[in-house]
Design an enzyme around this catalytic site. Structure first.
Site, PDB file in Angstrom:
ATOM      1  CD  GLU A 284      41.859  13.265  -2.324  1.00 52.85           C
ATOM      2  OE1 GLU A 284      40.752  13.071  -2.843  1.00 52.85           O
ATOM      3  OE2 GLU A 284      42.043  14.070  -1.383  1.00 52.85           O
ATOM      4  CG  HIS A 558      42.303  19.595  -5.406  1.00 57.63           C
ATOM      5  ND1 HIS A 558      43.302  19.923  -4.520  1.00 57.63           N
ATOM      6  CD2 HIS A 558      41.387  18.907  -4.687  1.00 57.63           C
ATOM      7  CE1 HIS A 558      43.005  19.462  -3.314  1.00 57.63           C
ATOM      8  NE2 HIS A 558      41.839  18.841  -3.394  1.00 57.63           N
TER       9      HIS A 558
END
Length: 581
Positions: A284, A558
Site C-alpha cells: 500500500e 497494520h
C-alpha cells in the site's frame, strides 16, 4: 547482470513521461486536498474538542471552494498532461530501481566455518494512499508519515545484531540473547500523545518453558528520545535521553503463555524493527511521492530498492482491460543486488480494488559466492491480494496465479551454477486463518507448498500467534498510540480483544470465537512464508525468530511482521560439500 535504474529504455521517453506527470500533478493534488479538507481523522476531531476550536466548518467551507476552483482551473492543463502521459505507460517497465553504493557486512563471513547463514525479512502494510483516501482508514498526512516511517525502518534495521546469554534471577532457566544492548538515538515518531520515552535496552527472555511453549522475546523501551506531538505541523520536541534498563519480566504477563515446540523459534514483540534485515517488503505504498521518500530513506541503508511497482492507465491483463489509477503499492528494499525482477498484475480485481494494479512482484537476488564458485542466490516474492470481504473465490484465483507465476519465474531464471538459499513469499493476503468467512482461502494448496510458521492448520493458528490488523477507529487511543503501549497491548489478551480486528463470520452466522481453551488471536492477514523443496540440495531451513513490530504505532493500521531464517548446509548428507567448504 544488474537491472537498469530507469523505468524507460529511452531517456527521451522518460523525459516525456516526467513532463506529462508534471502537467497532471497540480490537478491531482487539488482534487486530493478538496476531499481531504472534508474528512477528519479521529485524532483531529479529538484535538478540536480539547482545544474547543469551532472554526473547522469555516475551514471546510472556504477550503472546499478554494480547491474546487483550483481543480477546475488546472483541469485543461491536466488533460494535456494525461494525453502525453497515458500512452507512455505501454513503454514503461512496471517498476523503478534505485541502486546506491553501500558498504555492507559480508553474509558469507561465517559460512565456511559453520556451514550456516541467516536471513531476515520484514513485511508491512503502510496505507500510504493519497492523503484524502488514507483518511477513510483514519490515517492522514501521508507524506509526513512516509518520512517518519522511512527513518524508523532505517533506524531499526541498522542496529547491530548482538546476541548474549545472561542468567535470569526470576527463573531457573537462561535468558537468551538480546537483539541490541546499545542505546540508539533516532528520529522522532509520528506519535499520538505527549509522552517522553527512554532508549531501549532489548532483552530476549527465554525462560525455561514446558514442552510446546514458545520462547518469548520482548523489546521494551523506545530508543527515540522524543515527545510525541500529533499536531498539524508534526514537529516533535526532543527530550533529554536517559539510559535505562527494563526487563521484559516487568511487563504484563499477557504474552508469556504463547506456545510452540520446545527449542523452537523465539517470539519477539518489539518496539523496534529487527536488526540486520536483508529484505523489506512494503504494501500500500500507492502514493508516488511517498514511495520516493521511502526510497530516499531506505536506499542508503539497503542499497537496492524497487518502487513505483505496477502499471497505470489502460493495461491489458489477459482477457480483461481496465483503467488503473494506482500502481500495485508494492515496495521492496534489499541489501543484496537484484539480478532479475518480474511483476504480474492480477486480472480479476473487482470494485474499488480494480482501480489499483495489485499483483505479484518476484525478484532474484545475489547473496554471494561459495568456495566452489557457485553463486548463492535467493528468491523473494511479495503480493497484495484482493481486499473486500466475501470475495474468497477471487483471492483463491489470485493465489492460483501466484503459484503459477512464481514457478514460471524460477524456472526461467534458475542457473546451473547457482545455489538457491531461500525462497520466501510475503505480503498482505487480506484473509486470515481464523475467520469462518475465509475458509476457502485457508484451505488453498499454496499452504502445502509454502510453510507458514504461524499456522497450525487450516482455520487454526498456533497459540502464540497475534493478529496483525488493528481496529481503525481506535488507532490513536492511549493503549495503542505509542510503540511501548502497543507492545503491552499485544501482550495482553484482553486488550487485544479491544484493539485488534476480530474474525469475520460467514453469512451473518453467529460467531463462536475463540474455541474453548484457545487464546484470542485476531485477524492475521500479513504473512511471511518460506519453502525448502526449491532450495539447492542439502540445504536445511529453520525459523530462528518471528517478530511483531510496534515501532509504527499511530502510523499505520497494520502490525509489521519479521522472520529470521537459518539456512544450514547438511554436510553429512553431501560429502562433496565437505571438500569444497
Amino acid at each position: 547482470m544488474s537491472l537498469r535504474e530507469s523505468s524507460f529504455s529511452s531517456g527521451f521517453a522518460g523525459a516525456l513521461h516526467t513532463l506529462g506527470w508534471v502537467l497532471l500533478f497540480p490537478c491531482f493534488w487539488f482534487l486530493d486536498r478538496l476531499i481531504a479538507v472534508c474528512i477528519s481523522t479521529s485524532l483531529e476531531r479529538r484535538q478540536r474538542r480539547e482545544e474547543e476550536c469551532y472554526l473547522h466548518p469555516l475551514k471546510v467551507f472556504f477550503g472546499s471552494i478554494l480547491f474546487l476552483v483550483l481543480f477546475l482551473v488546472s483541469a485543461p492543463i491536466a488533460l494535456l498532461g494525461f494525453l502525453l502521459w497515458a500512452p507512455l505507460q505501454f513503454a514503461r517497465r512496471p517498476f523503478s530501481y534505485l541502486r546506491v553504493s553501500v558498504q555492507t557486512e559480508s553474509r558469507n563471513a561465517g559460512w565456511d566455518a559453520a556451514g550456516k547463514i541467516s536471513f531476515g525479512f520484514v513485511s508491512a502494510n503502510l496505507c500510504l494512499l493519497p492523503d484524502s483516501l488514507a483518511r477513510f482508514n483514519n490515517l492522514g498526512h501521508s507524506q509526513r508519515r512516509a518520512e517518519v516511517i522511512g527513518r524508523s525502518i532505517a533506524q531499526g534495521v541498522s542496529r547491530p545484531h548482538i546476541r548474549i546469554l545472561v542468567d535470569s534471577p526470576s527463573s531457573c532457566g537462561t535468558l537468551s540473547a538480546s537483539s541490541s544492548l546499545i542505546p540508539h538515538t533516532g528520529p522522532a515518531l509520528y506519535g499520538a500523545t505527549n509522552t517522553e520515552t527512554q532508549p531501549a535496552v532489548v532483552v530476549q527472555a527465554a525462560d525455561t518453558t514446558p514442552d510446546g511453549e514458545m520462547h518469548k522475546t520482548s523489546v521494551v523501551g523506545a530508543s527515540m528520545p522524543t515527545s510525541y506531538d500529533h499536531t498539524d505541523n508534526l514537529h516533535p520536541s526532543t527530550s533529554q535521553q536517559q539510559p535505562g534498563f527494563t526487563n521484559s519480566t516487568q511487563q504484563k504477563d499477557g504474552g508469556q503463555r504463547r506456545p510452540c515446540t520446545s527449542g523452537g523459534p523465539a517470539l519477539d514483540v518489539s518496539t523496534l524493527f529487527p536488526a540486520n534485515v536483508d529484505i523489506v517488503c512494503l504494501q500500500e505504498v500507492f502514493d508516488k511521492r511517498a514511495a520516493a521518500k521511502l526510497a530516499s530513506a531506505l536506499g542508503p541503508v539497503f542499497g537496492h530498492v524497487l518502487y513505483d511497482v505496477g502499471v497505470y492507465a489502460c493495461q491489458p491483463c489477459h482477457v480483461y482491460c481496465s483503467f488503473k489509477f494506482f500502481n500495485s503499492g508494492l515496495f521492496l528494499a534489499s541489501r543484496h543486488p537484484v539480478l532479475e525482477a518480474q511483476y504480474h498484475c492480477f486480472p480479476n480485481g473487482r470494485g474499488e480494488d480494480a482501480l489499483a494494479a495489485k499483483g505479484l512482484l518476484s525478484v532474484k537476488v545475489q547473496i554471494g559466492h561459495q568456495k566452489a564458485k557457485k553463486k548463492m542466490v535467493g528468491y523473494f516474492n511479495c503480493i497484495h491480494l484482493h481486499a473486500p470481504e466475501g470475495d474468497g473465490a477471487i483471492r483463491c484465483d489470485q493465489l492460483d496465479m501466484v503459484t503459477e507465476w512464481i514457478e514460471e519465474f524460477q524456472t526461467v531464471n534458475r542457473q546451473e551454477d547457482e545455489m538457491v538459499v531461500f525462497d520466501v513469499l510475503c505480503g498482505d493476503f487480506n484473509f486470515d486463518n481464523c475467520s469462518p468467512d475465509d475458509c476457502l482461502e485457508q484451505n488453498h494448496s499454496l499452504f502445502n507448498d509454502y510453510t507458514d510458521p504461524c499456522r497450525a492448520g487450516p482455520g487454526k493458528e498456533k497459540p502464540w500467534v497475534i493478529g496483525t490488523l488493528l481496529q481503525q477507529p481506535t488507532l490513536y487511543e492511549e493503549n495503542v498510540n505509542t510503540p511501548e503501549n502497543l507492545q503491552m497491548t499485544l501482550e495482553d489478551e484482553e486488550l487485544r480483544k479491544v484493539y485488534l480486528a476480530p474474525p469475520v463470520p460467514r453469512d451473518a452466522a453467529p460467531l463462536v470465537y475463540p474455541e474453548p481453551g484457545e487464546p484470542w488471536v485476531g485477524r492475521r492477514i500479513d504473512y511471511l512464508l518460506y519453502r525448502e523443496h526449491t532450495l539447492s540440495n542439502h540445504l536445511q531451513t529453520d525459523v530462528e525468530e518471528f517478530t511483531y513490530v510496534t515501532q509504527l504505532a499511530g502510523l499505520t493500521d497494520h502490525i509489521p511482521v519479521g522472520l529470521r531464517l537459518n539456512v544450514t548446509l547438511d554436510l553429512a548428507g553431501d560429502p562433496a560439500a565437505v571438500q569444497t567448504l
